[in-house]
Write a protein that holds these residues in place. Structure first.
Motif, PDB file in Angstrom:
ATOM      1  N   PHE A 118      -3.258 -10.416  -8.217  1.00  0.00           N
ATOM      2  CA  PHE A 118      -3.336  -9.414  -7.155  1.00  0.00           C
ATOM      3  C   PHE A 118      -4.104  -9.977  -5.976  1.00  0.00           C
ATOM      4  CE2 PHE A 118      -1.937  -6.692 -10.454  1.00  0.00           C
ATOM      5  CZ  PHE A 118      -1.482  -5.510  -9.872  1.00  0.00           C
ATOM      6  N   VAL A 119      -3.627  -9.677  -4.775  1.00  0.00           N
ATOM      7  CA  VAL A 119      -4.348  -9.982  -3.545  1.00  0.00           C
ATOM      8  C   VAL A 119      -5.033  -8.706  -3.088  1.00  0.00           C
ATOM      9  CG1 VAL A 119      -4.172 -10.701  -1.137  1.00  0.00           C
ATOM     10  CG2 VAL A 119      -2.732 -11.798  -2.870  1.00  0.00           C
ATOM     11  N   LEU A 120      -6.345  -8.783  -2.896  1.00  0.00           N
ATOM     12  CA  LEU A 120      -7.136  -7.632  -2.468  1.00  0.00           C
ATOM     13  C   LEU A 120      -7.702  -7.895  -1.086  1.00  0.00           C
ATOM     14  CD1 LEU A 120      -9.127  -7.142  -5.781  1.00  0.00           C
ATOM     15  CD2 LEU A 120      -7.067  -5.922  -5.085  1.00  0.00           C
ATOM     16  N   ARG A 121      -7.704  -6.861  -0.261  1.00  0.00           N
ATOM     17  CA  ARG A 121      -8.273  -6.962   1.087  1.00  0.00           C
ATOM     18  C   ARG A 121      -9.339  -5.900   1.276  1.00  0.00           C
ATOM     19  NH1 ARG A 121      -2.740  -7.639   4.022  1.00  0.00           N
ATOM     20  NH2 ARG A 121      -2.581  -9.892   4.321  1.00  0.00           N
ATOM     21  N   ARG A 122     -10.249  -6.209   2.152  1.00  0.00           N
ATOM     22  CA  ARG A 122     -11.246  -5.213   2.543  1.00  0.00           C
ATOM     23  C   ARG A 122     -10.538  -4.069   3.256  1.00  0.00           C
ATOM     24  NH1 ARG A 122     -16.271  -5.969   6.720  1.00  0.00           N
ATOM     25  NH2 ARG A 122     -17.577  -4.301   5.892  1.00  0.00           N
ATOM     26  N   SER A 123     -10.889  -2.829   2.914  1.00  0.00           N
ATOM     27  CA  SER A 123     -10.252  -1.665   3.520  1.00  0.00           C
ATOM     28  C   SER A 123     -10.469  -1.652   5.018  1.00  0.00           C
ATOM     29  CB  SER A 123     -10.789  -0.369   2.907  1.00  0.00           C
ATOM     30  OG  SER A 123     -10.453  -0.284   1.549  1.00  0.00           O
ATOM     31  N   ALA A 124      -9.408  -1.283   5.728  1.00  0.00           N
ATOM     32  CA  ALA A 124      -9.490  -1.252   7.191  1.00  0.00           C
ATOM     33  C   ALA A 124     -10.366  -0.113   7.685  1.00  0.00           C
ATOM     34  CB  ALA A 124      -8.085  -1.129   7.778  1.00  0.00           C
ATOM     35  N   GLY A 125     -10.524   0.923   6.877  1.00  0.00           N
ATOM     36  CA  GLY A 125     -11.396   2.034   7.269  1.00  0.00           C
ATOM     37  C   GLY A 125     -10.651   3.236   7.797  1.00  0.00           C
ATOM     38  N   ALA A 126      -9.379   3.048   8.172  1.00  0.00           N
ATOM     39  CA  ALA A 126      -8.600   4.172   8.679  1.00  0.00           C
ATOM     40  C   ALA A 126      -7.974   4.939   7.521  1.00  0.00           C
ATOM     41  CB  ALA A 126      -7.518   3.662   9.623  1.00  0.00           C
ATOM     42  N   GLY A 127      -7.878   6.250   7.661  1.00  0.00           N
ATOM     43  CA  GLY A 127      -7.224   7.057   6.635  1.00  0.00           C
ATOM     44  C   GLY A 127      -8.127   7.291   5.444  1.00  0.00           C
ATOM     45  N   THR A 150     -10.505 -11.331   2.023  1.00  0.00           N
ATOM     46  CA  THR A 150      -9.299 -11.451   1.205  1.00  0.00           C
ATOM     47  C   THR A 150      -9.630 -12.189  -0.086  1.00  0.00           C
ATOM     48  OG1 THR A 150      -7.948 -11.580   3.219  1.00  0.00           O
ATOM     49  CG2 THR A 150      -6.897 -12.230   1.141  1.00  0.00           C
ATOM     50  N   ILE A 151      -9.309 -11.572  -1.218  1.00  0.00           N
ATOM     51  CA  ILE A 151      -9.621 -12.157  -2.526  1.00  0.00           C
ATOM     52  C   ILE A 151      -8.361 -12.158  -3.389  1.00  0.00           C
ATOM     53  CG2 ILE A 151     -10.977 -11.917  -4.647  1.00  0.00           C
ATOM     54  CD1 ILE A 151     -13.191 -10.653  -3.019  1.00  0.00           C
ATOM     55  N   LEU A 152      -8.127 -13.275  -4.044  1.00  0.00           N
ATOM     56  CA  LEU A 152      -7.035 -13.409  -5.003  1.00  0.00           C
ATOM     57  C   LEU A 152      -7.621 -13.358  -6.408  1.00  0.00           C
ATOM     58  CD1 LEU A 152      -4.058 -14.135  -5.769  1.00  0.00           C
ATOM     59  CD2 LEU A 152      -4.740 -16.542  -5.568  1.00  0.00           C
ATOM     60  N   VAL A 153      -7.161 -12.409  -7.206  1.00  0.00           N
ATOM     61  CA  VAL A 153      -7.605 -12.276  -8.599  1.00  0.00           C
ATOM     62  C   VAL A 153      -6.402 -12.534  -9.503  1.00  0.00           C
ATOM     63  CG1 VAL A 153      -8.655 -10.791 -10.335  1.00  0.00           C
ATOM     64  CG2 VAL A 153      -9.303 -10.540  -7.930  1.00  0.00           C
ATOM     65  N   PHE A 154      -6.549 -13.455 -10.451  1.00  0.00           N
ATOM     66  CA  PHE A 154      -5.450 -13.707 -11.382  1.00  0.00           C
ATOM     67  C   PHE A 154      -5.946 -13.611 -12.817  1.00  0.00           C
ATOM     68  CE2 PHE A 154      -7.241 -17.983 -10.825  1.00  0.00           C
ATOM     69  CZ  PHE A 154      -7.327 -18.421 -12.140  1.00  0.00           C
ATOM     70  N   ALA A 155      -5.021 -13.323 -13.721  1.00  0.00           N
ATOM     71  CA  ALA A 155      -5.310 -13.272 -15.147  1.00  0.00           C
ATOM     72  C   ALA A 155      -4.087 -13.764 -15.894  1.00  0.00           C
ATOM     73  CB  ALA A 155      -5.666 -11.847 -15.569  1.00  0.00           C
ATOM     74  N   GLY A 156      -4.293 -14.197 -17.118  1.00  0.00           N
ATOM     75  CA  GLY A 156      -3.163 -14.638 -17.914  1.00  0.00           C
ATOM     76  C   GLY A 156      -3.591 -15.617 -18.986  1.00  0.00           C
ATOM     77  N   GLY A 198       2.264 -11.488   2.032  1.00  0.00           N
ATOM     78  CA  GLY A 198       2.631 -12.075   3.320  1.00  0.00           C
ATOM     79  C   GLY A 198       1.593 -13.031   3.868  1.00  0.00           C
ATOM     80  N   ILE A 199       0.862 -13.704   2.978  1.00  0.00           N
ATOM     81  CA  ILE A 199      -0.157 -14.648   3.419  1.00  0.00           C
ATOM     82  C   ILE A 199      -0.016 -15.963   2.658  1.00  0.00           C
ATOM     83  CG2 ILE A 199      -1.781 -12.795   3.980  1.00  0.00           C
ATOM     84  CD1 ILE A 199      -3.334 -13.556   1.419  1.00  0.00           C
ATOM     85  N   THR A 200      -0.770 -16.957   3.085  1.00  0.00           N
ATOM     86  CA  THR A 200      -0.831 -18.226   2.376  1.00  0.00           C
ATOM     87  C   THR A 200      -2.183 -18.358   1.690  1.00  0.00           C
ATOM     88  OG1 THR A 200      -1.816 -19.519   4.179  1.00  0.00           O
ATOM     89  CG2 THR A 200       0.596 -19.238   4.208  1.00  0.00           C
ATOM     90  N   ALA A 201      -2.279 -19.313   0.801  1.00  0.00           N
ATOM     91  CA  ALA A 201      -3.541 -19.533   0.091  1.00  0.00           C
ATOM     92  C   ALA A 201      -4.662 -19.923   1.034  1.00  0.00           C
ATOM     93  CB  ALA A 201      -3.349 -20.611  -0.975  1.00  0.00           C
TER      94      ALA A 201
END
Length: 313
Positions: free
Chosen positions: A149-158, A118-124, A51-54
Motif C-alpha cells: 500500500f502507498v500511504l500519503r499524508r492527508s491533504a486536510g480537506a474534507g 509518502t510511505i510504501l508499506v509492503f507485506a508478504g 501514479g508515482i515512482t519509487a
C-alpha cells in the motif's frame, strides 16, 4: 484524534500455482520465483496504482513475518529492486502475522507528524517454503502472497481520513506456541549439522494457540471498543487475519456480524503477513468498502500478539 493518512494506491501478488486440500485452495509460489520477486511485484503494482515512482517515496516499511535474509533488512532489498536513485529510508517492522497492522500504525504516526509525505508499506511471505509435511494442520493451511500500500499524508480537506484508534498487546506465556527456531543467533546456519533439522521448519501447537486466542481476544476487543468509543455499528467491514478454519467461530464469539466481515480461509488459506493487506485490497478492488468507510484490521500473531486498528478510508 485521527492520525491523518490516505491510501493512494495498492497492489498484490499471488502465485499462479495452486494446490487443493479437499474443497480448499492454497497458493504456492513457483520454484523459479523468489520471495523478493513477489514482494517487488506487489510494490510495483501499488506504485503504479498510486501514479508515482519509487523515487517519490520517503519511507519504505517492510512488514514480512520472515525476511529474505538476516542482513540487510527486507525493506532495503525491496527498495533496491524498485530504484537505485531514490531518497527513501527503509526498515522492517515485525509482529509476524499482523506485521502490516503494526507497520500501518507506525506509518500513520510519521505521516501525521509531518515527518514524511509518502510511505510504501509492503507485506508478504513464502511460508510454504518453511512448512513441515509431517505437520498436516499447518502444511495444508498456508498460502504465499504479497501485498503493498502507498500511504500519503492527508491533504486536510474534507472529512478526516486515517487511523482512528489502535491497540496491540502480547501475552508471552504463549510465546512458543508458533515458531521457527533455527536460522538466526539461537541456532545459526553453521550449526545446522549438529541441530535438529525441524528447528528450521515451521512448528505450531495449533490447539494451544487456538485456546490462547480464545482466552485473550474477547477482553482485548472489548477494551478496544470501550476506550476508542467505536461501536460495532460504526464499522463497515472487519478485515481479520485469515488464521485458520477457527476464524468464523472466533468472530461469532466476538459478536462480529457475518455480513460485515471477511472470512476466506477456505479459498485462500493463511497468507501470514500478507493476509490482512491482501484481503483489504480485495475489498477495495470489489467496491465492498470505499471512501469514508470505517474498517477494522485485526488479528493474532505468534508471540502471542493481538492487533486491532480502525482506519477511516
Amino acid at each position: 484524534m485521527v492520525k491523518g493518512c490516505e491510501i493512494a494506491g495498492w497492489g498484490t501478488s499471488l502465485p499462479a500455482r495452486t494446490v487443493r486440500f479437499g474443497d480448499e485452495v492454497r497458493y504456492r509460489i513457483e520454484d523459479d520465483v523468489s520471495h523478493l520477486d513477489m514482494l517487488a511485484e506487489a510494490c510495483e503494482r501499488a506504485l503504479q496504482h498510486a501514479g508515482i515512482t519509487a523515487n517519490e517515496v520517503d519511507l519504505v516499511l517492510g512488514a514480512s513475518a520472515a525476511g529474505v535474509q538476516p542482513i540487510p533488512c527486507t525493506a532495503a532489498l525491496v527498495l533496491e529492486r524498485l530504484t537505485l536513485t531514490g531518497h527513501a529510508a527503509a526498515f522492517d517492522v515485525n509482529s509476524t502475522c499482523t506485521s502490516f497492522i503494526t507497520a500501518l500504525d507506525v506509518a500513520s504516526r510519521y505521516l501525521d507528524a509531518g515527518d514524511h509525505e509518502t510511505i510504501l508499506v509492503f507485506a508478504g511471505d513464502v511460508g510454504t517454503r518453511f512448512l513441515n509435511p509431517d505437520q498436516r494442520e499447518s502444511f495444508e493451511l498456508f498460502s504465499d502472497a504479497g501485498a503493498a500500500f502507498v500511504l500519503r499524508r492527508s491533504a486536510g480537506a474534507g472529512p478526516e481520513r486515517g487511523v482512528v484508534a489502535t491497540a496491540q498487546r502480547t501475552w508471552p506465556a504463549y510465546a512458543h506456541d508458533t515458531e521457527i527456531r533455527g536460522g538466526l543467533s539461537r541456532s545459526p546456519a553453521q550449526r545446522f549439522a549438529e541441530t535438529d533439522p525441524a528447528d528450521y521448519l515451521f512448528d505450531m501447537d495449533g490447539r494451544r494457540a487456538l485456546l490462547g486466542m480464545m482466552r485473550v481476544l474477547p477482553e482485548f476487543f472489548g477494551d478496544f471498543h470501550r476506550t476508542s468509543g467505536i461501536s460495532y455499528d460504526d464499522v463497515a467491514l472487519w478485515v481479520p487475519h485469515q488464521a485458520s478454519a477457527a476464524l468464523g467461530p472466533m468472530l461469532d464469539r466476538l459478536g462480529i456480524p457475518v455480513e460485515r466481515r471477511i472470512d476466506e480461509v477456505g479459498d485462500f488459506g493463511n497468507m501470514v503477513s500478507a493476509s490482512v493487506p491482501f484481503m483489504l485490497a480485495r475489498a477495495l478492488d470489489s467496491g465492498r468498502v470505499g471512501s469514508g468507510d470505517l474498517v477494522i484490521l485485526c488479528g493474532t500473531a505468534a508471540g502471542l500478539t493481538a492487533n486491532i486498528l480502525a482506519l477511516r478510508l
